[in-house]
Scaffold this motif. Sequence first.
Motif, mmCIF file in Angstrom:
data_model
loop_
_atom_site.group_PDB
_atom_site.id
_atom_site.type_symbol
_atom_site.label_atom_id
_atom_site.label_comp_id
_atom_site.label_asym_id
_atom_site.label_seq_id
_atom_site.Cartn_x
_atom_site.Cartn_y
_atom_site.Cartn_z
ATOM 1 N N ALA A 171 -18.594 25.138 44.057
ATOM 2 C CA ALA A 171 -18.656 24.536 42.853
ATOM 3 C C ALA A 171 -17.607 25.165 41.815
ATOM 4 C CB ALA A 171 -20.022 24.287 42.256
ATOM 5 N N GLY A 172 -17.511 26.315 42.094
ATOM 6 C CA GLY A 172 -16.702 27.326 41.221
ATOM 7 C C GLY A 172 -17.094 27.404 39.777
ATOM 8 N N LYS A 173 -17.108 28.494 39.083
ATOM 9 C CA LYS A 173 -17.871 28.704 37.868
ATOM 10 C C LYS A 173 -16.833 29.315 36.846
ATOM 11 C CE LYS A 173 -21.746 30.706 38.378
ATOM 12 N NZ LYS A 173 -23.164 31.402 38.009
ATOM 13 N N LYS A 174 -16.673 29.017 35.719
ATOM 14 C CA LYS A 174 -15.790 29.711 34.550
ATOM 15 C C LYS A 174 -16.238 29.027 33.376
ATOM 16 C CE LYS A 174 -11.212 30.310 33.178
ATOM 17 N NZ LYS A 174 -9.818 30.233 33.432
ATOM 18 N N ASP A 175 -16.349 30.148 32.392
ATOM 19 C CA ASP A 175 -16.739 30.137 31.080
ATOM 20 C C ASP A 175 -18.149 28.932 30.805
ATOM 21 O OD1 ASP A 175 -14.829 31.369 30.293
ATOM 22 O OD2 ASP A 175 -13.538 29.541 30.309
ATOM 23 N N GLY A 176 -19.109 29.284 31.628
ATOM 24 C CA GLY A 176 -20.230 28.263 31.668
ATOM 25 C C GLY A 176 -20.212 27.013 32.118
ATOM 26 N N LEU A 177 -19.203 26.871 32.771
ATOM 27 C CA LEU A 177 -19.059 25.473 33.313
ATOM 28 C C LEU A 177 -18.622 25.393 34.852
ATOM 29 C CD1 LEU A 177 -16.678 23.453 30.600
ATOM 30 C CD2 LEU A 177 -19.407 23.412 30.973
ATOM 31 N N TYR A 178 -19.000 24.578 35.579
ATOM 32 C CA TYR A 178 -18.467 24.209 37.068
ATOM 33 C C TYR A 178 -17.169 23.527 37.052
ATOM 34 C CZ TYR A 178 -23.271 25.875 38.584
ATOM 35 O OH TYR A 178 -24.278 26.498 38.870
ATOM 36 N N LEU B 80 -31.790 17.686 36.889
ATOM 37 C CA LEU B 80 -31.027 17.531 38.033
ATOM 38 C C LEU B 80 -30.779 16.158 38.349
ATOM 39 C CD1 LEU B 80 -32.998 20.258 40.097
ATOM 40 C CD2 LEU B 80 -30.845 20.584 39.037
ATOM 41 N N HIS B 81 -31.501 15.223 38.401
ATOM 42 C CA HIS B 81 -31.199 13.646 38.802
ATOM 43 C C HIS B 81 -30.173 13.071 37.921
ATOM 44 C CE1 HIS B 81 -31.671 10.128 40.955
ATOM 45 N NE2 HIS B 81 -32.013 9.438 40.005
ATOM 46 N N LEU B 82 -30.704 13.038 36.824
ATOM 47 C CA LEU B 82 -29.867 12.308 35.652
ATOM 48 C C LEU B 82 -28.598 13.229 35.181
ATOM 49 C CD1 LEU B 82 -32.501 10.819 33.252
ATOM 50 C CD2 LEU B 82 -31.528 9.940 35.218
ATOM 51 N N THR C 254 -23.003 16.460 35.256
ATOM 52 C CA THR C 254 -22.630 17.591 34.315
ATOM 53 C C THR C 254 -22.111 18.654 34.857
ATOM 54 O OG1 THR C 254 -23.538 18.989 32.588
ATOM 55 C CG2 THR C 254 -25.022 18.689 34.621
ATOM 56 N N ARG C 255 -21.254 19.364 34.022
ATOM 57 C CA ARG C 255 -20.578 20.652 34.533
ATOM 58 C C ARG C 255 -21.367 21.982 34.074
ATOM 59 N NH1 ARG C 255 -14.768 20.618 32.441
ATOM 60 N NH2 ARG C 255 -14.709 22.390 33.893
ATOM 61 N N SER C 256 -22.379 21.529 33.191
ATOM 62 C CA SER C 256 -23.048 22.721 32.700
ATOM 63 C C SER C 256 -23.669 23.403 33.586
ATOM 64 C CB SER C 256 -24.018 22.272 31.530
ATOM 65 O OG SER C 256 -24.847 23.146 31.007
ATOM 66 N N VAL C 257 -23.167 24.819 33.695
ATOM 67 C CA VAL C 257 -23.804 25.889 34.447
ATOM 68 C C VAL C 257 -25.588 25.905 34.122
ATOM 69 C CG1 VAL C 257 -24.073 28.306 35.199
ATOM 70 C CG2 VAL C 257 -22.019 26.884 35.365
ATOM 71 N N ASN C 258 -25.608 25.936 32.794
ATOM 72 C CA ASN C 258 -26.944 26.310 32.249
ATOM 73 C C ASN C 258 -27.948 25.166 32.406
ATOM 74 O OD1 ASN C 258 -28.823 27.752 30.500
ATOM 75 N ND2 ASN C 258 -28.653 26.133 28.980
ATOM 76 N N THR C 259 -27.485 23.873 32.377
ATOM 77 C CA THR C 259 -28.421 22.663 32.923
ATOM 78 C C THR C 259 -28.784 22.796 34.254
ATOM 79 O OG1 THR C 259 -27.234 21.404 30.978
ATOM 80 C CG2 THR C 259 -28.406 20.271 32.767
ATOM 81 N N GLY D 253 -32.623 23.759 35.783
ATOM 82 C CA GLY D 253 -33.271 22.598 36.811
ATOM 83 C C GLY D 253 -33.769 23.117 38.103
ATOM 84 N N LEU D 254 -32.827 24.291 38.579
ATOM 85 C CA LEU D 254 -33.023 25.180 39.706
ATOM 86 C C LEU D 254 -34.293 25.972 39.537
ATOM 87 C CD1 LEU D 254 -29.446 26.095 41.109
ATOM 88 C CD2 LEU D 254 -31.153 23.978 41.871
ATOM 89 N N ASN D 255 -34.299 26.690 38.431
ATOM 90 C CA ASN D 255 -35.418 27.502 38.159
ATOM 91 C C ASN D 255 -36.686 26.528 38.054
ATOM 92 O OD1 ASN D 255 -33.856 29.816 38.266
ATOM 93 N ND2 ASN D 255 -33.463 29.364 35.870
#
Length: 132
Positions: free
Chosen positions: A31-38, A102-104, A111-116, A120-122
């Motif tokens: 997915a690659g991550k940069k600045d809090g976004l995938y 995760l689903h929606l 979403t590209r939000s790493v935090n979201t 969900g994974l947690n």
Amino acid sequence: MTRKIPETTFSPATEAERYLQNAKQILREKAGKKDGLYADVKYVKMAAGTAYSAALLILDAYLKQKEGDKFTKPKSIEDYSNRIRKYDKKLLSLLADVYDELHLAGYYHGTRSVNTIQTGLNNVSIMLTYIR
């Protein structure tokens, strides 16, 4: 000549953990991550779907434990919610969060939000404790 693939059966907890680890691996490697976004939404959607599937495996195992022989697989998120509500409000809250994160947001909207996605994974990891 046909090859037989050996069948391996995992416990529901082990199988759900495997799904969750696969989702994390997809995010980490693709997915690659940069600045809090995938960077690549395709892989975020794939990982979110895989992690959400882990949550459903967990819920099925939990309901089997609670309902025994009367268990039938739920057919909708509403069915899961109504049945989980009878047993554990915290798990119900986790289900609502995982469904949204995760689903929606992850799978459906991409979403590209790493935090979201990480939240969900947690939450799926917390759900896993209900069947261990």
